[in-house]
Design an enzyme around this catalytic site. Structure first.
Site, short mmCIF file in Angstrom:
data_model
loop_
_atom_site.label_atom_id
_atom_site.label_comp_id
_atom_site.label_asym_id
_atom_site.label_seq_id
_atom_site.Cartn_x
_atom_site.Cartn_y
_atom_site.Cartn_z
N THR A 147 0.87 -1.26 -0.04
CA THR A 147 0.10 -0.10 -0.02
C THR A 147 0.79 1.36 0.05
O THR A 147 2.16 1.10 -0.61
CB THR A 147 -1.03 -0.13 1.21
N LYS A 207 3.47 1.27 -4.12
CA LYS A 207 2.96 0.42 -5.20
C LYS A 207 3.49 0.56 -6.49
O LYS A 207 3.64 -0.51 -7.18
CB LYS A 207 1.53 0.75 -5.41
N ASN A 218 -0.10 -4.31 -6.33
CA ASN A 218 -0.50 -4.22 -4.90
C ASN A 218 -0.70 -5.62 -3.90
O ASN A 218 -0.72 -5.90 -2.92
CB ASN A 218 -1.99 -3.68 -4.74
N GLY A 246 -2.28 8.22 -8.27
CA GLY A 246 -1.34 7.33 -7.91
C GLY A 246 -1.73 6.04 -8.26
O GLY A 246 -2.49 5.65 -9.40
P1 NAP Z 1 -0.83 6.82 -3.75
O1 NAP Z 1 -0.23 5.89 -4.82
O2 NAP Z 1 0.37 7.23 -2.88
O3 NAP Z 1 -1.52 7.85 -4.68
C1 NAP Z 1 -1.90 8.96 -3.90
C2 NAP Z 1 -2.63 10.12 -5.08
O4 NAP Z 1 -3.16 11.14 -4.12
C3 NAP Z 1 -1.44 10.76 -5.54
O5 NAP Z 1 -1.93 11.16 -6.68
C4 NAP Z 1 -0.96 12.11 -4.76
O6 NAP Z 1 -0.63 13.20 -5.42
C5 NAP Z 1 -2.52 12.41 -4.42
N1 NAP Z 1 -2.40 13.11 -3.29
C6 NAP Z 1 -2.04 12.78 -1.97
N2 NAP Z 1 -2.16 13.88 -1.11
C7 NAP Z 1 -2.74 14.71 -1.84
C8 NAP Z 1 -3.51 16.14 -1.39
N3 NAP Z 1 -3.38 16.64 0.02
N4 NAP Z 1 -4.19 16.66 -1.98
C9 NAP Z 1 -4.25 16.20 -3.41
N5 NAP Z 1 -3.86 15.22 -3.99
C10 NAP Z 1 -3.13 14.60 -3.07
O7 NAP Z 1 -1.78 6.09 -2.81
P2 NAP Z 1 -3.00 5.10 -3.57
O8 NAP Z 1 -2.29 3.40 -3.39
O9 NAP Z 1 -3.26 5.27 -5.05
O10 NAP Z 1 -4.30 5.26 -2.50
C11 NAP Z 1 -4.85 6.25 -2.44
C12 NAP Z 1 -5.97 6.29 -1.63
O11 NAP Z 1 -6.86 5.00 -2.14
C13 NAP Z 1 -5.72 5.96 -0.07
O12 NAP Z 1 -6.42 6.36 0.74
C14 NAP Z 1 -5.97 4.34 -0.02
O13 NAP Z 1 -6.04 3.95 1.42
C15 NAP Z 1 -6.94 4.30 -0.92
N6 NAP Z 1 -7.13 2.79 -1.43
C16 NAP Z 1 -8.07 2.00 -1.16
C17 NAP Z 1 -8.51 0.74 -1.56
C18 NAP Z 1 -9.42 0.27 -1.36
O14 NAP Z 1 -9.57 -1.16 -1.59
N7 NAP Z 1 -10.53 0.69 -0.58
C19 NAP Z 1 -7.50 0.47 -2.48
C20 NAP Z 1 -6.47 0.99 -2.88
C21 NAP Z 1 -6.34 2.52 -2.32
P3 NAP Z 1 0.95 13.34 -5.55
O15 NAP Z 1 1.29 12.45 -6.71
O16 NAP Z 1 1.05 14.76 -5.88
O17 NAP Z 1 1.66 13.22 -4.46
#
Ligand code: NAP
Length: 252
Positions: free
Chosen positions: A62, A66, A87, A128
């Site tokens: 996570t 990833k 993942n 992301g």
């Molecule tokens: P990630 O790869 O770290 O990507 C996060 C994204 O959010 C990036 O594009 C980042 O932008 C952006 N971001 C972070 N902080 C921000 C802010 N303050 N304002 C605007 N954009 C922001 O994370 P991920 O794995 O994709 O996960 C993202 C979310 O989905 C998390 O909350 C995770 O827990 C959730 N999720 C849930 C499931 C589920 O099964 N329910 C599965 C996967 C993920 P930058 O590139 O500019 O940093």
């Protein structure tokens, strides 16, 4: 055989994965343990390869690793390659293979709730690992257009993907455009930062809003949707669907 499994991330205090995976293993009569393994960013390049050589049979990955895990793996699935994020890792006979179960987990919400994707429009907040899987799943299911909303527009310009329009949060809030689906793929609003929303209430113009966050169950974004009478889903349904897909990979 008792399987040894775990989740790797930077901060895992919010994670439900341990309880969820233990519940699915219990229901399936599979013996195994599931650990939460926090790795700080500075030690990731040293610690992650050691874990691949340890006695783990399977790992979930996570935030924020990833994409970082990919160079360390022996191979990755076609969909994980297209998405550019892994993942789920299966460790067998000294080899590590990466998969992406976010893609199928997200689509399962649409299947279960009989929501059609074909010809619809979507705004995906963030770009992301999860957002990339979701955008690809929507394209594969025939969505007509996707706007990706990013905070770092310079980063957006470096992304060479003509399937999507990349716009800034400021532009998104100014445009006030209507979408069939708005999908929050940023961690904004996740515990403990529960008083934050990635977009203001005034910018929510959609038929359905999906927040991938599952802790809290109702984020500020979803409470805005409730007030506006917009249908919404939190991340719990997707979390359990992608966890089941991970176990299918580990236990065949
Ligand atoms: P990630 O790869 O770290 O990507 C996060 C994204 O959010 C990036 O594009 C980042 O932008 C952006 N971001 C972070 N902080 C921000 C802010 N303050 N304002 C605007 N954009 C922001 O994370 P991920 O794995 O994709 O996960 C993202 C979310 O989905 C998390 O909350 C995770 O827990 C959730 N999720 C849930 C499931 C589920 O099964 N329910 C599965 C996967 C993920 P930058 O590139 O500019 O940093």
């Amino acid at each position: 055989m008792a399987y040894k499994l775990g989740l790797i991330g930077e901060k895992l205090g919010h994670s439900y994965s341990k309880d969820l995976h233990n519940k699915i293993m219990n229901e399936s009569g599979i013996l195994g343990t599931y650990d939460l393994i926090e790795i700080p960013k500075v030690s990731f390049p040293d610690d992650f390869p050691k874990l691949l050589l340890s006695d783990y049979n399977g790992l979930n990955i996570t935030i924020p690793y990833k994409e970082n895990v990919i160079p360390f793996l022996d191979g990755i699935s076609e969909s994980a390659k297209k998405i550019g994020a892994v993942n789920t890792i299966s460790l067998k006979d000294g080899k590590a293979y990466g998969y992406n179960t976010d893609y199928d987990g997200f689509l399962e919400i649409f299947i279960r709730n009989s929501i059609s994707i074909k010809g619809k429009t979507a705004a995906v907040l963030g770009y992301g690992g999860a957002a990339k899987a979701i955008a690809l799943a929507l394209i594969d299911e025939g969505i007509s257009s996707i706007d990706i909303i990013m905070r770092n527009i310079a980063k957006a310009k470096a992304v060479n993907n003509s399937s999507y329009d990349f716009i800034s949060f400021n532009e998104f809030n100014r445009n006030s455009k209507y979408y069939d689906f708005i999908i929050n793929c940023t961690p904004v609003g996740m515990f403990p930062y529960v008083i934050e929303s990635p977009i203001p209430k005034a910018s929510i113009r959609a038929s359905y809003v999906f927040d991938l966050i599952y802790n809290p169950e109702e984020t500020l974004l979803l409470s805005f949707c409730k007030e506006l009478g917009i249908k919404y889903f939190n991340g719990m349904e997707m979390l359990s669907a992608q966890a089941r897909k991970s176990q299918e990979i580990w236990f065949k």
